[in-house]
Design an enzyme around this catalytic site. Structure first.
Site, PDB file in Angstrom:
ATOM      1  N   CYS A 432      45.176  30.091  26.460  1.00 47.56           N
ATOM      2  CA  CYS A 432      44.427  29.036  27.349  1.00 47.56           C
ATOM      3  C   CYS A 432      43.560  28.250  25.835  1.00 47.56           C
ATOM      4  O   CYS A 432      44.712  27.318  25.867  1.00 47.56           O
ATOM      5  CB  CYS A 432      42.614  30.072  27.531  1.00 47.56           C
ATOM      6  SG  CYS A 432      41.693  28.270  28.357  1.00 47.56           S
ATOM      7  N   HIS A 559      43.934  32.979  32.473  1.00 46.34           N
ATOM      8  CA  HIS A 559      43.512  34.332  31.818  1.00 46.34           C
ATOM      9  C   HIS A 559      44.530  35.235  32.387  1.00 46.34           C
ATOM     10  O   HIS A 559      43.782  35.743  33.098  1.00 46.34           O
ATOM     11  CB  HIS A 559      42.565  34.520  32.233  1.00 46.34           C
ATOM     12  CG  HIS A 559      41.820  33.492  30.608  1.00 46.34           C
ATOM     13  ND1 HIS A 559      41.268  33.523  29.027  1.00 46.34           N
ATOM     14  CD2 HIS A 559      40.772  32.065  30.433  1.00 46.34           C
ATOM     15  CE1 HIS A 559      41.166  32.390  28.370  1.00 46.34           C
ATOM     16  NE2 HIS A 559      40.603  31.503  29.637  1.00 46.34           N
ATOM     17  N   GLU A 561      45.185  38.439  31.520  1.00 48.45           N
ATOM     18  CA  GLU A 561      44.732  39.240  31.145  1.00 48.45           C
ATOM     19  C   GLU A 561      43.343  39.947  32.711  1.00 48.45           C
ATOM     20  O   GLU A 561      43.126  40.852  32.409  1.00 48.45           O
ATOM     21  CB  GLU A 561      43.603  39.142  30.351  1.00 48.45           C
ATOM     22  CG  GLU A 561      42.859  38.873  29.418  1.00 48.45           C
ATOM     23  CD  GLU A 561      43.117  36.633  29.106  1.00 48.45           C
ATOM     24  OE1 GLU A 561      44.361  36.447  29.348  1.00 48.45           O
ATOM     25  OE2 GLU A 561      42.105  36.370  28.755  1.00 48.45           O
TER      26      GLU A 561
HETATM   27  N1  GLN Z   1      37.882  25.907  24.790  1.00 44.85           N
HETATM   28  C1  GLN Z   1      38.820  25.269  25.064  1.00 44.85           C
HETATM   29  C2  GLN Z   1      38.550  24.798  26.087  1.00 44.85           C
HETATM   30  O1  GLN Z   1      37.496  25.126  26.871  1.00 44.85           O
HETATM   31  C3  GLN Z   1      39.138  27.178  25.879  1.00 44.85           C
HETATM   32  C4  GLN Z   1      38.816  27.532  26.768  1.00 44.85           C
HETATM   33  C5  GLN Z   1      39.580  29.199  26.316  1.00 44.85           C
HETATM   34  O2  GLN Z   1      40.185  28.939  25.558  1.00 44.85           O
HETATM   35  N2  GLN Z   1      38.737  30.140  27.232  1.00 44.85           N
HETATM   36  O3  GLN Z   1      38.958  24.062  27.013  1.00 44.85           O
END
Ligand code: GLN
Length: 611
Positions: A432, A559, A561
Site C-alpha cells: 500500500c 493488503h 497480509e
Molecule cells: N496513506 C496511503 C493512502 O491512504 C496508504 C494507505 C495504506 O498504506 N494503508 O493511500
C-alpha cells in the site's frame, strides 16, 4: 431463543442455496440451537484472551463443527478505523471493508473463515443502533434505558450475527465464540456482562457457557504461583451473575497440580474445569494444550455437542505445525521498515503473513523492526549511533518489507530503504503506502523527477505521482477510504505475482487507502522498467508494480497480509520470502512447487482449509 429447536416449514419456503424445495405438506425440521461460548477476561487485559478464544474455536472446528466468532469491544468508537496503531495496534480490514480490532484477524487465521464488520460489536455501534431506533419512534412512549434496551440490542445483535455463514460452504454456523474485550469489572463492559447474564437463561443452559481467562502470577520474591487474583476475578464475575464453566489460567511457567486443586476449591469448580496455559513457543501450541487438558470432552458434555471425545486426530495438523515451528534450522532475516516499530502489535498481520511464509519454506523468521525515521539524514545529525545501527540492520536483511501507513513521518527513510533494495537487488515487498513510495522513489531516482511525491505529503508537488482518489472526501476521516475486497486483474502473463498466485487471471484482496498511483503518468515508468502488472477491473487503478531485472521488487496497493493463513501463506509474502532465501527461481521453474527438501510434507498432503 432466536433459533427454536423445531420449526415448521412448508413448500413455499426455500431452505437452502441449492434450491431444493420441500413438498406440499408440512414437515417438522430439526434445527439445532446455536451454541454460544462467551470468553471473558479477569485480572489484566493482554493475557491472550483472543488466542484462547480462537483456539477453542479451532478445536471445535477440527471436530467438524462450523464455528463463527464475535468480538466485543466496549469502547464508544463505532469501529477501529480511526484508531492510532500506537494505542490499539493494527487496524484489521475485512472483506466487506469493516475496519476492526486485530483480534478478528486471529479468528480469521485460526479458523480460516471470513468475518463481517458486524462480527465486531462496539458500545458505539450498539448505542447508535438504539438511538436510531429511538429517533424512528420504535420505542414510542417509553424511556429508553441501558436495561432493557441496550442489553436487548446486544443480545439481538449476537443472535443475528451468530447465524451469518462465514465458511466457504456458506452454511449457518453451529458454534459462536464471543470474546468480551477488557476485564470483568470495567465500567464500559457492564452492559455487555448484564446482557449475557440475561442471555444465559434465554439461550438455555445447554446452549451457553462461559470461559473465564485469568492470570496466575509468580512473583519472583517467593517464586510461588498465586491464585488470589483469579479468586477475586471469579468472585467479581459471579457477583455480576455469570459463573465460569472453565477457568483458563495464564502463567509464564507450567502450573503445578496443587494450584489446580486450590483454584478448584476457592473458585467453586471441579478440577477438570481448571485449565492451564503457560507461555509457549508459538500460538500453534495453544489449541494442543487446551485439547490435552480435556476441553473437547468437557464442552461436548456441557453443551451437548455432536462430537467424538476420544483422544483426537483432530489437531494433528496443528501439532505437526507446532513441532515443525520449533525445529526450524535455517533462518531468513527480513527488515520491516515502518513507523510504529515500538509496538509489534501495529504490524500483527504483516508479521503473521511473513511467519506463515517462512514456515512454508521451513525457515525461521528473523524479523528486524527498523524505525524508518532512523534511516534519515536528520537522525545521522542528531544521533549518529542510532542512524548507523538502523542502517546496519537494513544492510544485514535478506529481504525488506515496507508496510502500509499514513502521514509523512518516516516516509523519506522508507524511500532510502527502497533505493537500497533497488540498487543492491535486495528483495523488497511494498504494501500500500510501501508501493506508493516505491513509485515515488523510482520517479525521483530513475526518471529524475526530483520533487516527485504523493499529494498526501506534498499537495503542491510538480510531479504528483501518487494522487487523491476521486472518491476521497477530505472532510471526513471515518470510513472514507477505498476499503475491503476488490478485484485486481493481471495485465501480463510474465508477472511474477501472477505466477505466485497460481497463474490466476485476477485476485481479490483487501484494500485500505485514499491515494493511488497517478494513472496519467504510468507510461513513463513502464518505459524505464517499472511495470504496472495488475489493474482494477476498469483498468484505471494501479494495483501491482514489478521492477524488471530485479529478483523481487514488488509493490501491491492492497493488503495481502489480511488473507494469509498459517497453512495457506499469502503469495506476495511467500514470494518475498522465497526471493530473500534465494529460492524463488527454483520455485517458479518447478511450477510454483517447493522442492521436497524445502516443503513440509504434512502441509501439502492435508487440505489447508479444514483446520
Ligand atoms: N496513506 C496511503 C493512502 O491512504 C496508504 C494507505 C495504506 O498504506 N494503508 O493511500
Amino acid at each position: 431463543m432466536a433459533s427454536p429447536m423445531w420449526i415448521k416449514v412448508n413448500k413455499s419456503i426455500r431452505l437452502s442455496a441449492d434450491s431444493r424445495f420441500f413438498s406440499q405438506r408440512f414437515y417438522t425440521v430439526q434445527r439445532e440451537p446455536m451454541k454460544y461460548i462467551l470468553v471473558t477476561g479477569g485480572v489484566i487485559s493482554g493475557i491472550g484472551k483472543g488466542i484462547i478464544a480462537s483456539s477453542v474455536g479451532t478445536i471445535l472446528k477440527s471436530c467438524g463443527l462450523r464455528v463463527t466468532a464475535i468480538k466485543i469491544d466496549p469502547y464508544i468508537n463505532i469501529d477501529a478505523g480511526t484508531f492510532s496503531p500506537y494505542e490499539h495496534g493494527e487496524v484489521f480490514v475485512l472483506d466487506d471493508g469493516g475496519e476492526v480490532d486485530l483480534d478478528l484477524g486471529n479468528y480469521e487465521r485460526f479458523l480460516d473463515i471470513n468475518l463481517f464488520r458486524d462480527n465486531n460489536i462496539t458500545t458505539g455501534k450498539i448505542y447508535q443502533h438504539v438511538i436510531n431506533k429511538e429517533r424512528r419512534g420504535d420505542y414510542l412512549g417509553k424511556t429508553v434505558q441501558v436495561v432493557p434496551h441496550i442489553t436487548d440490542a446486544i443480545q439481538e445483535w449476537v443472535m443475528n450475527q451468530a447465524k451469518v455463514p462465514v465458511d466457504k460452504d456458506r452454511q449457518e454456523p453451529q458454534i459462536c465464540v464471543i470474546e468480551l474485550g477488557g476485564t470483568i469489572g470495567d465500567i464500559e463492559g457492564m452492559p455487555f456482562v448484564e446482557a449475557f447474564r440475561q442471555f444465559q437463561f434465554k439461550a438455555k443452559r445447554e446452549n451457553f457457557c462461559n470461559i473465564h481467562v485469568s492470570l496466575v502470577p509468580q512473583p519472583t520474591a517467593t517464586g510461588e504461583q498465586k491464585t488470589k487474583p483469579t479468586q477475586n476475578s471469579v468472585r467479581a464475575l459471579r457477583g455480576l451473575g455469570l459463573s465460569p464453566d472453565l477457568i483458563v489460567c495464564r502463567s509464564t511457567k507450567p502450573i503445578e497440580m496443587a494450584v489446580k486443586q486450590k483454584i478448584s476449591m476457592f473458585c467453586h469448580v471441579e478440577p477438570e474445569q481448571v485449565i492451564f496455559i503457560h507461555d509457549v513457543s508459538s500460538t500453534y501450541r495453544v489449541p494442543i494444550l487446551l485439547e490435552e487438558q480435556g476441553i473437547i470432552k468437557y464442552l461436548k458434555h456441557r453443551l451437548n455437542l455432536p462430537v467424538d471425545d476420544e483422544k483426537s486426530r483432530h489437531l494433528l495438523k496443528w501439532q505437526r505445525m507446532a513441532d515443525r515451528y520449533e525445529r526450524l534450522l535455517q533462518t531468513c532475516s527480513i527488515a520491516l521498515v515502518g513507523k510504529y516499530t515500538k509496538l509489534s502489535d501495529c504490524y500483527t498481520s504483516v508479521f503473521k503473513a511473513l511467519e506463515h511464509s517462512a514456515l512454508a519454506i521451513n525457515h525461521k523468521l528473523n524479523l528486524m523492526y527498523i524505525d524508518s525515521a532512523e534511516l534519515e539524514p536528520s537522525t545521522k545529525a542528531e544521533d549518529p549511533v542510532k542512524f548507523h545501527k538502523a542502517w546496519e540492520k537494513l544492510c544485514k536483511a535478506q529481504g525488506i518489507l515496507i508496510p502500509g501507513g499514513f502521514g509523512s513521518r518516516g516516509t523519506e527513510g522508507k524511500i532510502q530503504a527502497i533505493t537500497w533494495a533497488r540498487e543492491r537487488k535486495v528483495p523488497l515487498l511494498g504494501i500500500c503506502l510501501g508501493m506508493q513510495l516505491a513509485v515515488i522513489e523510482f520517479a525521483r531516482n530513475c526518471l529524475n523527477w526530483k520533487d516527485a511525491n504523493s499529494t498526501e505529503f506534498d499537495p503542491n508537488t510538480k510531479n504528483p505521482v501518487v494522487i487523491d482518489m476521486p472518491e476521497h472526501n477530505p472532510g471526513d476521516m471515518g470510513g472514507t477510504m477505498r476499503l475491503g475486497k476488490r478485484k485486481t486483474v493481471f495485465t501480463t502473463s510474465s508477472s511474477l505475482l501472477k505466477q505466485l498466485y497460481d497463474n490466476a487471471e485476477s485476485v481479490e484482496e483487501r484494500h485500505r487507502h485514499r491515494y493511488e498511483v497517478n494513472p496519467e503518468l504510468t507510461q513513463h515508468f513502464e518505459e524505464k522498467g517499472l511495470k504496472f502488472v495488475g489493474h482494477d477491473t476498469e483498468g484505471q487503478r494501479m494495483e501491482i508494480i514489478e521492477l524488471e531485472d530485479h529478483p523481487y521488487l514488488v509493490g501491491v496497493q492492497f493488503h495481502p497480509e489480511f488473507s494469509s493463513r498459517p497453512m495457506k501463506p499469502s503469495p506476495a509474502y511467500l514470494g518475498l520470502m522465497l526471493a530473500a532465501s534465494g529460492k524463488i527461481n527454483g520455485y517458479l521453474q518447478n511450477g510454483c512447487k517447493l522442492s521436497p527438501r524445502d516443503s513440509y510434507s504434512d502441509a501439502s498432503e492435508e487440505s489447508s482449509s479444514d483446520n
